[in-house]
Design a protein around this motif. Structure first.
Motif, PDB file in Angstrom:
ATOM      1  N   VAL A  46      33.030   8.751  36.236  1.00 59.37           N
ATOM      2  CA  VAL A  46      34.254   9.297  36.826  1.00 59.37           C
ATOM      3  C   VAL A  46      35.485   8.611  36.232  1.00 59.37           C
ATOM      4  CG1 VAL A  46      35.585   9.454  38.973  1.00 59.37           C
ATOM      5  CG2 VAL A  46      33.179  10.106  38.947  1.00 59.37           C
ATOM      6  N   ILE A  47      35.411   7.295  36.097  1.00 61.37           N
ATOM      7  CA  ILE A  47      36.543   6.553  35.527  1.00 61.37           C
ATOM      8  C   ILE A  47      36.751   6.936  34.062  1.00 61.37           C
ATOM      9  CG2 ILE A  47      37.324   4.239  34.880  1.00 61.37           C
ATOM     10  CD1 ILE A  47      35.922   3.309  37.538  1.00 61.37           C
ATOM     11  N   ALA A  48      35.666   7.074  33.304  1.00 59.36           N
ATOM     12  CA  ALA A  48      35.769   7.447  31.889  1.00 59.36           C
ATOM     13  C   ALA A  48      36.371   8.839  31.709  1.00 59.36           C
ATOM     14  CB  ALA A  48      34.396   7.373  31.222  1.00 59.36           C
ATOM     15  N   GLU A  49      36.121   9.735  32.662  1.00 54.29           N
ATOM     16  CA  GLU A  49      36.605  11.116  32.565  1.00 54.29           C
ATOM     17  C   GLU A  49      37.935  11.334  33.292  1.00 54.29           C
ATOM     18  OE1 GLU A  49      33.368  13.421  34.155  1.00 54.29           O
ATOM     19  OE2 GLU A  49      32.100  13.065  32.395  1.00 54.29           O
ATOM     20  N   ALA A  50      38.530  10.280  33.806  1.00 56.36           N
ATOM     21  CA  ALA A  50      39.716  10.410  34.659  1.00 56.36           C
ATOM     22  C   ALA A  50      40.883  11.124  33.993  1.00 56.36           C
ATOM     23  CB  ALA A  50      40.170   9.027  35.142  1.00 56.36           C
ATOM     24  N   GLU A  51      41.063  10.960  32.717  1.00 56.03           N
ATOM     25  CA  GLU A  51      42.225  11.537  32.039  1.00 56.03           C
ATOM     26  C   GLU A  51      41.951  12.914  31.433  1.00 56.03           C
ATOM     27  OE1 GLU A  51      45.263  10.129  32.032  1.00 56.03           O
ATOM     28  OE2 GLU A  51      44.601   8.340  33.100  1.00 56.03           O
ATOM     29  N   LYS A  52      40.793  13.486  31.675  1.00 56.35           N
ATOM     30  CA  LYS A  52      40.423  14.770  31.054  1.00 56.35           C
ATOM     31  C   LYS A  52      41.160  15.965  31.644  1.00 56.35           C
ATOM     32  CE  LYS A  52      35.948  13.690  29.113  1.00 56.35           C
ATOM     33  NZ  LYS A  52      34.542  14.058  29.031  1.00 56.35           N
ATOM     34  N   GLY A  53      41.602  15.874  32.878  1.00 58.26           N
ATOM     35  CA  GLY A  53      42.306  16.988  33.497  1.00 58.26           C
ATOM     36  C   GLY A  53      42.638  16.683  34.942  1.00 58.26           C
ATOM     37  N   PRO A  54      43.424  17.555  35.578  1.00 60.34           N
ATOM     38  CA  PRO A  54      43.861  17.312  36.958  1.00 60.34           C
ATOM     39  C   PRO A  54      42.708  17.136  37.951  1.00 60.34           C
ATOM     40  CG  PRO A  54      45.133  19.094  35.991  1.00 60.34           C
ATOM     41  CD  PRO A  54      44.039  18.759  35.024  1.00 60.34           C
ATOM     42  N   ILE A  58      41.987  13.730  40.191  1.00 58.94           N
ATOM     43  CA  ILE A  58      41.892  13.683  41.654  1.00 58.94           C
ATOM     44  C   ILE A  58      40.596  13.004  42.088  1.00 58.94           C
ATOM     45  CG2 ILE A  58      41.654  15.097  43.732  1.00 58.94           C
ATOM     46  CD1 ILE A  58      43.661  17.065  42.357  1.00 58.94           C
ATOM     47  N   VAL A  59      39.493  13.342  41.430  1.00 59.93           N
ATOM     48  CA  VAL A  59      38.212  12.708  41.769  1.00 59.93           C
ATOM     49  C   VAL A  59      38.291  11.200  41.511  1.00 59.93           C
ATOM     50  CG1 VAL A  59      35.763  12.567  41.178  1.00 59.93           C
ATOM     51  CG2 VAL A  59      36.858  14.797  41.416  1.00 59.93           C
ATOM     52  N   ALA A  60      38.834  10.823  40.353  1.00 61.97           N
ATOM     53  CA  ALA A  60      38.968   9.399  40.031  1.00 61.97           C
ATOM     54  C   ALA A  60      39.948   8.712  40.981  1.00 61.97           C
ATOM     55  CB  ALA A  60      39.421   9.227  38.588  1.00 61.97           C
ATOM     56  N   GLY A  61      41.035   9.398  41.334  1.00 58.87           N
ATOM     57  CA  GLY A  61      41.992   8.836  42.282  1.00 58.87           C
ATOM     58  C   GLY A  61      41.361   8.559  43.633  1.00 58.87           C
ATOM     59  N   ASN A  62      40.539   9.497  44.091  1.00 57.27           N
ATOM     60  CA  ASN A  62      39.831   9.283  45.359  1.00 57.27           C
ATOM     61  C   ASN A  62      38.871   8.100  45.259  1.00 57.27           C
ATOM     62  OD1 ASN A  62      40.967  11.311  46.979  1.00 57.27           O
ATOM     63  ND2 ASN A  62      39.673  12.849  46.005  1.00 57.27           N
ATOM     64  N   LEU A  63      38.230   7.961  44.110  1.00 51.54           N
ATOM     65  CA  LEU A  63      37.324   6.831  43.901  1.00 51.54           C
ATOM     66  C   LEU A  63      38.094   5.512  43.927  1.00 51.54           C
ATOM     67  CD1 LEU A  63      34.455   5.845  43.253  1.00 51.54           C
ATOM     68  CD2 LEU A  63      35.004   6.169  40.835  1.00 51.54           C
ATOM     69  N   PHE A  87      47.030  10.647  41.112  1.00 51.57           N
ATOM     70  CA  PHE A  87      47.442  11.787  41.932  1.00 51.57           C
ATOM     71  C   PHE A  87      48.753  12.371  41.413  1.00 51.57           C
ATOM     72  CE2 PHE A  87      45.122   9.729  45.757  1.00 51.57           C
ATOM     73  CZ  PHE A  87      43.916  10.257  45.336  1.00 51.57           C
ATOM     74  N   VAL A  88      49.685  11.501  41.036  1.00 46.63           N
ATOM     75  CA  VAL A  88      50.972  11.974  40.504  1.00 46.63           C
ATOM     76  C   VAL A  88      50.752  12.712  39.184  1.00 46.63           C
ATOM     77  CG1 VAL A  88      53.184  11.209  39.535  1.00 46.63           C
ATOM     78  CG2 VAL A  88      52.368  10.253  41.704  1.00 46.63           C
ATOM     79  N   LYS A  89      49.943  12.131  38.286  1.00 49.34           N
ATOM     80  CA  LYS A  89      49.665  12.783  37.003  1.00 49.34           C
ATOM     81  C   LYS A  89      48.969  14.126  37.190  1.00 49.34           C
ATOM     82  CE  LYS A  89      48.581  10.437  33.223  1.00 49.34           C
ATOM     83  NZ  LYS A  89      47.826   9.534  32.315  1.00 49.34           N
ATOM     84  N   ALA A  90      48.142  14.232  38.217  1.00 45.97           N
ATOM     85  CA  ALA A  90      47.430  15.485  38.495  1.00 45.97           C
ATOM     86  C   ALA A  90      48.352  16.514  39.145  1.00 45.97           C
ATOM     87  CB  ALA A  90      46.228  15.223  39.393  1.00 45.97           C
TER      88      ALA A  90
END
Length: 135
Positions: A46-54, A58-63, A87-90
């Motif tokens: 999840v952390i590795a994929e955090a910047e792939k899209g909104p 959100i999933v990474a932000g919740n984590l 969350f802001v970036k998304a």
């Protein structure tokens, strides 16, 4: 600060449940459960994929907000400032405001990590807070 956001105490519970439900749905859609995947592997992915899209943000932000994986195991240290940034970036203003409200409540109840997160967000230019008002 959060009072200016227009969220009343009564709205907060409903807003929190709504976001929790959306997070669960997004987690199921964005990050398919792999039977052999451990909590740590899930968190790392999840952390590795955090910047792939909104959705991934959100999933990474919740984590980062909870520090818990999908099965409730602690897998990373909660990082409220990073969660807010994601969350802001998304573009999820409601979730960012919800986190901010939660941080203010926790800081007012003496939680040092919440105070630190508010200071980090202020230093990064995301929010403006009178540090003297945060106990």
């Amino acid at each position: 600060m959060a009072g200016a956001l227009g969220i009343t105490a009564g709205d907060w519970g409903l807003l929190h449940m709504k976001h929790l439900f959306v997070a669960l749905i997004l987690s199921a859609l964005v990050t398919p459960v792999i039977a052999a995947e451990t909590a740590k592997q899930y968190c790392d992915r999840v952390i590795a994929e955090a910047e792939k899209g909104p959705k991934q943000m959100i999933v990474a932000g919740n984590l980062y907000w909870s520090g818990m994986s999908w099965n409730g195991e602690k897998c990373i240290r909660a990082d409220y400032a990073r969660a807010f940034e994601l969350f802001v970036k998304a573009g999820d203003r409601d979730r960012a405001n919800g986190l901010l409200k939660d941080l203010e409540r926790r800081a007012n109840n003496g939680m040092e990590s919440a105070r630190i997160a508010l200071r980090r967000l202020e230093a990064r230019g995301y929010i403006w807070v009178d540090i003297e008002q945060v106990p």
